[in-house]
Design a protein around this motif. Structure first.
Motif, PDB file in Angstrom:
ATOM      1  N   THR A   1       1.241  -1.600   0.012  1.00  0.00           N
ATOM      2  CA  THR A   1      -0.021  -0.104  -0.262  1.00  0.00           C
ATOM      3  C   THR A   1       0.680   1.354   0.459  1.00  0.00           C
ATOM      4  N   ILE A   2       1.569   1.641   1.355  1.00  0.00           N
ATOM      5  CA  ILE A   2       2.209   2.701   0.633  1.00  0.00           C
ATOM      6  C   ILE A   2       3.857   2.477  -0.199  1.00  0.00           C
ATOM      7  N   LEU A   3       3.713   1.744  -0.446  1.00  0.00           N
ATOM      8  CA  LEU A   3       4.891   1.856  -2.837  1.00  0.00           C
ATOM      9  C   LEU A   3       3.790   2.548  -3.579  1.00  0.00           C
ATOM     10  N   SER A   4       2.594   2.114  -3.203  1.00  0.00           N
ATOM     11  CA  SER A   4       1.900   2.838  -4.079  1.00  0.00           C
ATOM     12  C   SER A   4       1.470   3.564  -3.951  1.00  0.00           C
ATOM     13  N   GLN A   5       1.195   4.351  -2.433  1.00  0.00           N
ATOM     14  CA  GLN A   5       0.909   5.544  -2.333  1.00  0.00           C
ATOM     15  C   GLN A   5       1.739   6.195  -3.168  1.00  0.00           C
ATOM     16  N   ARG A   6       3.358   6.398  -2.523  1.00  0.00           N
ATOM     17  CA  ARG A   6       4.496   7.063  -2.387  1.00  0.00           C
ATOM     18  C   ARG A   6       4.342   7.350  -4.362  1.00  0.00           C
ATOM     19  N   ASN A   7       4.361   6.444  -4.995  1.00  0.00           N
ATOM     20  CA  ASN A   7       4.882   6.360  -6.235  1.00  0.00           C
ATOM     21  C   ASN A   7       3.490   6.933  -6.793  1.00  0.00           C
TER      22      ASN A   7
ATOM     23  N   LEU B   1       2.365  10.101  -5.058  1.00  0.00           N
ATOM     24  CA  LEU B   1       1.887  10.909  -5.171  1.00  0.00           C
ATOM     25  C   LEU B   1       3.406  11.526  -5.481  1.00  0.00           C
ATOM     26  N   ILE B   2       4.322  10.749  -6.174  1.00  0.00           N
ATOM     27  CA  ILE B   2       5.258  11.213  -7.266  1.00  0.00           C
ATOM     28  C   ILE B   2       4.503  11.790  -8.006  1.00  0.00           C
ATOM     29  N   GLY B   3       4.185  10.808  -9.015  1.00  0.00           N
ATOM     30  CA  GLY B   3       2.818  10.874 -10.383  1.00  0.00           C
ATOM     31  C   GLY B   3       2.634  12.239  -9.924  1.00  0.00           C
ATOM     32  N   TYR B   4       2.025  12.336  -9.062  1.00  0.00           N
ATOM     33  CA  TYR B   4       0.795  13.466  -8.740  1.00  0.00           C
ATOM     34  C   TYR B   4       1.643  14.582  -8.664  1.00  0.00           C
ATOM     35  N   ARG B   5       2.488  14.764  -8.511  1.00  0.00           N
ATOM     36  CA  ARG B   5       3.328  15.458  -7.622  1.00  0.00           C
ATOM     37  C   ARG B   5       3.706  16.625  -9.527  1.00  0.00           C
ATOM     38  N   ILE B   6       4.933  15.136  -9.807  1.00  0.00           N
ATOM     39  CA  ILE B   6       5.862  15.734 -11.069  1.00  0.00           C
ATOM     40  C   ILE B   6       4.184  16.224 -11.981  1.00  0.00           C
ATOM     41  N   ALA B   7       2.819  16.063 -12.287  1.00  0.00           N
ATOM     42  CA  ALA B   7       2.338  16.244 -13.088  1.00  0.00           C
ATOM     43  C   ALA B   7       1.647  18.204 -12.825  1.00  0.00           C
ATOM     44  N   GLU B   8       1.443  18.047 -11.275  1.00  0.00           N
ATOM     45  CA  GLU B   8       1.339  19.320 -10.593  1.00  0.00           C
ATOM     46  C   GLU B   8       2.362  20.280 -11.406  1.00  0.00           C
ATOM     47  N   GLU B   9       3.832  19.790 -11.279  1.00  0.00           N
ATOM     48  CA  GLU B   9       4.741  20.689 -11.834  1.00  0.00           C
ATOM     49  C   GLU B   9       4.377  21.096 -13.202  1.00  0.00           C
ATOM     50  N   GLU B  10       4.197  19.705 -13.666  1.00  0.00           N
ATOM     51  CA  GLU B  10       3.950  19.642 -15.484  1.00  0.00           C
ATOM     52  C   GLU B  10       3.163  21.267 -16.096  1.00  0.00           C
TER      53      GLU B  10
ATOM     54  N   LYS C   1     -12.153   7.547   1.730  1.00  0.00           N
ATOM     55  CA  LYS C   1     -11.859   6.128   1.729  1.00  0.00           C
ATOM     56  C   LYS C   1     -11.269   5.968   0.214  1.00  0.00           C
ATOM     57  N   SER C   2      -9.960   5.036   0.349  1.00  0.00           N
ATOM     58  CA  SER C   2      -9.653   4.714  -0.867  1.00  0.00           C
ATOM     59  C   SER C   2     -10.129   3.332  -1.667  1.00  0.00           C
ATOM     60  N   GLN C   3     -10.170   3.605  -2.786  1.00  0.00           N
ATOM     61  CA  GLN C   3     -10.618   2.385  -3.461  1.00  0.00           C
ATOM     62  C   GLN C   3      -9.586   1.201  -3.411  1.00  0.00           C
ATOM     63  N   ARG C   4     -10.677   0.320  -4.090  1.00  0.00           N
ATOM     64  CA  ARG C   4      -9.147  -0.954  -4.047  1.00  0.00           C
ATOM     65  C   ARG C   4      -7.564  -0.979  -4.367  1.00  0.00           C
ATOM     66  N   VAL C   5      -7.023  -1.411  -3.811  1.00  0.00           N
ATOM     67  CA  VAL C   5      -5.877  -0.779  -3.823  1.00  0.00           C
ATOM     68  C   VAL C   5      -4.481  -2.202  -4.034  1.00  0.00           C
TER      69      VAL C   5
END
Length: 239
Positions: free
Chosen positions: A43-49, A51-60, A114-118
């Protein structure tokens, strides 16, 4: 973005039930705690990655659609992150994180509610190979509900399982064949532990010689480290 990250209840204290057999009880405690620890890593590895993708998209977005801006951001990030954290942050991996967020933007509901299935990150990395969003969502749903291993998911994508079962007039035969072909994959429940991606995330070497004690210690250490790096506004909720 300092909202709680909510996950399903993984408190082994609430799961524990006493019986008349002390050995059986302790075995259940050990095995349950291991399963919960492995799930927490997933779960944490999925969340980390994500979040990194989200931050890159925001920067883009700052690039105002300028050609090459996003690619340049990823290139610079890869250089800096590799210096700080090692080879787990190649340009390819960062693009995968970015694609993960783009393909599954609502998976964590912007980190509140609540998160979706992960699934595990390794599952999502395989799912990113599927360009058809309808097929990708179907594979995700089936992988979760049928508890497919990563190797099972990869094989089913490679063999066009979705399209074959969609077009078949005898779906049960197609499904039965798939179950037979992937039975060995399904027996290897901890396959992801031996994957270099997981080993890198846990700070372990890429070989498989580490002990279970080393593995469990590293899992706990990395969960704590991840939450500390996210800041004091990030906590795990169990409701």
């Amino acid at each position: 973005m300092n909202e709680p990250i909510k996950t399903e209840n993984t408190d082994i204290m609430s799961i524990y039930q006493k019986s008349e057999n002390i050995l059986s009880d302790i075995q259940n405690i050990i095995e349950t705690s291991r399963r919960q620890a492995y799930h927490a890593v997933d779960t944490i590895l999925s969340q980390r990655n994500w979040l990194i993708g989200y931050r890159i998209a925001e920067e883009e977005l700052k690039g105002e659609n300028r050609a090459g801006y996003g690619a340049n951001v990823i290139k610079k990030l890869s250089c800096e992150l590799t210096k700080l954290y090692g080879k787990g942050f190649t340009k390819t991996n960062l693009y995968n994180f970015y694609s993960f967020y783009k393909c599954f933007p609502e998976i964590f509901h912007t980190l509140c509610g609540k998160s979706q299935r992960v699934l595990s990150w390794l599952h999502y990395r395989v799912l990113l190979q599927v360009a058809d969003s309808v097929a990708r969502n179907w594979y995700e749903k089936e992988a979760y509900e049928q508890t497919w291993s990563v190797r099972t998911l990869q094989r089913n994508i490679n063999t066009q399982y979705y399209y074959r079962i969609l077009q078949s007039q005898h779906k049960e035969l197609v499904e039965q064949e798939m179950l037979e072909k992937t039975s060995d994959f399904q027996n290897d429940k901890l396959e992801y532990i031996r994957n270099p991606v997981i080993a890198e995330f846990l700070g372990l070497s890429s070989n498989t010689d580490f002990t279970e004690t080393e593995l469990e210690t590293s899992i706990i250490s990395n969960i704590q480290k991840f939450l500390m790096e996210m800041g004091k506004g990030y906590v795990f909720c169990t409701d």
